[in-house]
Design a protein around this motif. Structure first.
Motif, PDB file in Angstrom:
ATOM      1  N   TRP A  74     -13.204 -58.484  73.870  1.00  0.00           N
ATOM      2  CA  TRP A  74     -12.399 -59.703  73.995  1.00  0.00           C
ATOM      3  C   TRP A  74     -13.252 -60.882  74.453  1.00  0.00           C
ATOM      4  O   TRP A  74     -13.270 -61.937  73.815  1.00  0.00           O
ATOM      5  N   PHE A  75     -13.972 -60.700  75.540  1.00  0.00           N
ATOM      6  CA  PHE A  75     -14.744 -61.814  76.090  1.00  0.00           C
ATOM      7  C   PHE A  75     -15.958 -62.151  75.228  1.00  0.00           C
ATOM      8  O   PHE A  75     -16.298 -63.328  75.045  1.00  0.00           O
ATOM      9  N   SER A  76     -16.593 -61.135  74.655  1.00  0.00           N
ATOM     10  CA  SER A  76     -17.760 -61.391  73.806  1.00  0.00           C
ATOM     11  C   SER A  76     -17.359 -62.100  72.517  1.00  0.00           C
ATOM     12  O   SER A  76     -18.089 -62.961  72.015  1.00  0.00           O
ATOM     13  N   ALA A  77     -16.186 -61.732  71.970  1.00  0.00           N
ATOM     14  CA  ALA A  77     -15.721 -62.370  70.736  1.00  0.00           C
ATOM     15  C   ALA A  77     -15.456 -63.854  70.958  1.00  0.00           C
ATOM     16  O   ALA A  77     -15.676 -64.674  70.054  1.00  0.00           O
ATOM     17  N   GLN A  78     -14.977 -64.188  72.155  1.00  0.00           N
ATOM     18  CA  GLN A  78     -14.750 -65.605  72.456  1.00  0.00           C
ATOM     19  C   GLN A  78     -16.070 -66.377  72.498  1.00  0.00           C
ATOM     20  O   GLN A  78     -16.139 -67.558  72.143  1.00  0.00           O
ATOM     21  N   ALA A  79     -17.127 -65.678  72.940  1.00  0.00           N
ATOM     22  CA  ALA A  79     -18.415 -66.352  73.146  1.00  0.00           C
ATOM     23  C   ALA A  79     -19.276 -66.403  71.885  1.00  0.00           C
ATOM     24  O   ALA A  79     -19.872 -67.445  71.579  1.00  0.00           O
ATOM     25  N   VAL A  80     -19.353 -65.291  71.152  1.00  0.00           N
ATOM     26  CA  VAL A  80     -20.302 -65.215  70.024  1.00  0.00           C
ATOM     27  C   VAL A  80     -19.643 -64.835  68.701  1.00  0.00           C
ATOM     28  O   VAL A  80     -20.352 -64.509  67.739  1.00  0.00           O
TER      29      VAL A  80
ATOM     30  N   ILE B  58     -17.629 -58.061  69.132  1.00  0.00           N
ATOM     31  CA  ILE B  58     -16.872 -56.816  68.957  1.00  0.00           C
ATOM     32  C   ILE B  58     -17.834 -55.670  68.696  1.00  0.00           C
ATOM     33  O   ILE B  58     -17.706 -54.567  69.230  1.00  0.00           O
ATOM     34  N   TRP B  59     -18.838 -55.923  67.867  1.00  0.00           N
ATOM     35  CA  TRP B  59     -19.796 -54.871  67.538  1.00  0.00           C
ATOM     36  C   TRP B  59     -20.598 -54.471  68.786  1.00  0.00           C
ATOM     37  O   TRP B  59     -20.874 -53.292  69.006  1.00  0.00           O
ATOM     38  N   VAL B  60     -20.952 -55.465  69.595  1.00  0.00           N
ATOM     39  CA  VAL B  60     -21.687 -55.200  70.841  1.00  0.00           C
ATOM     40  C   VAL B  60     -20.846 -54.309  71.771  1.00  0.00           C
ATOM     41  O   VAL B  60     -21.367 -53.402  72.430  1.00  0.00           O
ATOM     42  N   ALA B  61     -19.546 -54.549  71.808  1.00  0.00           N
ATOM     43  CA  ALA B  61     -18.654 -53.766  72.673  1.00  0.00           C
ATOM     44  C   ALA B  61     -18.688 -52.287  72.312  1.00  0.00           C
ATOM     45  O   ALA B  61     -18.645 -51.417  73.191  1.00  0.00           O
ATOM     46  N   PHE B  62     -18.742 -51.981  71.018  1.00  0.00           N
ATOM     47  CA  PHE B  62     -18.832 -50.586  70.587  1.00  0.00           C
ATOM     48  C   PHE B  62     -20.096 -49.937  71.139  1.00  0.00           C
ATOM     49  O   PHE B  62     -20.056 -48.819  71.674  1.00  0.00           O
ATOM     50  N   ALA B  63     -21.220 -50.620  71.001  1.00  0.00           N
ATOM     51  CA  ALA B  63     -22.496 -50.052  71.437  1.00  0.00           C
ATOM     52  C   ALA B  63     -22.515 -49.818  72.950  1.00  0.00           C
ATOM     53  O   ALA B  63     -22.909 -48.746  73.430  1.00  0.00           O
TER      54      ALA B  63
END
Length: 479
Positions: free
Chosen positions: A424-430, A435-440
């Protein structure tokens, strides 16, 4: 030499190896190998739908990206029944309690049927509202609704077949479900394009045709599975006299199965809430996300299969009073899976575009963009595949020991506490890359937590067969 004899020579059935004595490597391998093949067939259902609908339209592909997580949610809500049944069958089998094994399997089938009928009815009524809540676009909503209406009406067949697989696995027979699944998958793949595109005498049904093909083939598989269990010559046996709902036994199933339901539902809710994040982006991103998760379902087949093998070995060895063998099986599985999945991850990392392209029709609108986004998704996650293997191995052992609450806690932590907030927070930023980073990130943290928790040794306290009580229940129904 018959087909069954040839398969037994390759895969080896439960009568040819002992899960509770000797080495752990060979029995775990022969237990898991048919599960790998069975899960490959299972995934072929999803891949066939993804492939043919990808040729049909981009909107249809996006629609099943919403459809699969909701189906998983409905099945997960009833998953505890099958997990509890599998654990009890495994522990009673390991303890040599045949009568209790049959009673556990029969009661599991009864309550699984009741649960799936209730969940299917609720799902059918609220499917469109749920899709709106998840953020399905106006183009995708009617297609996803059409698909899920058929699936929810046939949920009893789909869930029933999962229960057949779980009970046979708990007994130690993984070959018979593999053979039944093979026939069902072949049927589904053959009729899929006829119903989707309207080939030959069939009407063009589009995405609804994919759902009809899946439900029809699963229904036939369930009929075959029930016939095998009633006949009892292969694997676990069920009996009509043991299928009258026993509310006392339901409490036992709930005690083991409720945490498993929490785990499965947590996974499903995480998938669906992630869709809310994904739906903030264009349909091309949604389609790419759907393709990526289908690819993961194939890559993680070894992890899921070996984890289920560990679950069975842990259950039977706990029943036989051999916890050290259960621990050795979990450790071996974690090491092997980390190595195998890491190698697969490198392959995916190097060449993601050809993999994604398989599921996108060349003439479809925005095909190149879907391939590009899907390849980025795979590349970000691929190098963490091995960590999924570690987590699956240890959570499988927790479940086999009856510590389903622990397995649920690890899963909820990985998906709900780590993956979803990071996404959620990463998608707002980049953008979608977050979302892909969250999986990793969640894959790595899940593995570390599962390993550390397992080393505490609390799973060794399991003693769920409750033999005297179960025996009394079973004896009360005997002729």
């Amino acid at each position: 030499m018959g087909l069954r004899s040839r398969l037994d020579a390759v895969f080896k059935g439960p009568e040819q190896f002992d899960l509770t004595s000797g080495g752990v490597g060979k029995p775990l391998f022969f237990l898991a190998l048919p599960i790998v093949v069975t899960n490959l067939f299972q995934t072929a259902y999803n891949l066939a739908d993804t492939f043919w609908l990808g040729q049909y339209s981009t909107d249809s592909l996006a629609a099943i990206s919403f459809g699969f997580p909701l189906v998983f949610l409905l099945i997960s809500l009833g998953m505890g029944v099958s997990v509890a049944g599998s654990v009890l069958v495994a522990q009673h089998t390991g303890a040599g309690e045949e009568r209790e094994t049959e009673y556990a399997a029969s009661q599991t089938v009864t309550f699984a049927a009741i649960a799936s009928l209730l969940l299917g009815g609720v799902g059918y009524v609220f499917v469109e509202d749920l899709l709106r809540l998840l953020g399905a676009s106006t183009d995708v909503l009617p297609l996803a609704t059409s698909y899920l209406e058929v699936i929810t009406l046939g949920l009893v067949f789909m869930f029933g077949f999962f229960v057949f697989i779980a009970l046979m696995r708990g007994y130690g027979d993984t070959i018979t479900p593999m053979l039944v699944m093979f026939g069902s998958v072949v049927l589904n793949i053959v009729i899929d394009p006829f119903l989707i595109f309207g080939w030959w005498v069939f009407p063009e049904m589009g995405i609804r045709g994919a759902a009809v093909a899946t439900v029809f083939s699963r229904a036939l598989a369930l009929v075959v599975g029930l016939a095998i269990m009633f006949e009892g010559s292969r694997g676990v046996q069920i009996n009509i006299r043991d299928m009258t709902p026993d509310l006392g036994y339901l409490r036992r199933l709930a005690r083991i199965g409720l945490p498993a339901t929490v785990e499965g539902t947590g996974r499903a809710l995480s998938m669906n809430l992630l869709l809310v994040v994904v739906a903030l982006f264009p349909d091309t991103v949604v389609a790419a996300y759907g393709i990526g998760t289908r690819v993961f379902s194939v890559v993680f087949l070894p992890a899921i299969a070996v984890a289920r093998g560990v679950e069975t070995m842990t259950g039977q060895n706990i029943g036989a009073g051999e916890p050290d063998r259960a621990e050795a099986a979990a450790a071996l599985a974690a090491k092997v899976l980390f190595g195998v999945l890491s190698v697969l991850g490198v392959v995916v990392f190097v060449a993601p575009e050809p993999i994604v392209s398989v599921f996108v029709g060349a003439g479809q609108e925005n095909a190149d963009q879907v391939v590009s986004v899907g390849a980025e998704f795979l590349r970000y996650v691929a190098l963490t595949f091995g960590f999924i293997g570690i987590m699956r191995a240890y959570t499988g052992s927790f479940r086999g020991a009856g510590k389903t609450l622990t397995a649920a806690a690890i899963s909820v932590l990985m998906l709900g506490v780590v993956r979803l907030p990071v996404a959620w927070f990463s998608a707002q930023a980049v953008g979608e890359t977050g979302i892909w980073v969250a999986f990793a990130v969640s894959n790595v943290i899940g593995a570390v937590v599962a390993y550390a928790w397992y080393q505490r040794g609390t799973w060794r306290d399991a003693d769920l067969t409750d033999s005297e009580t179960v025996g009394a229940d079973a004896a009360a129904t005997d002729d």
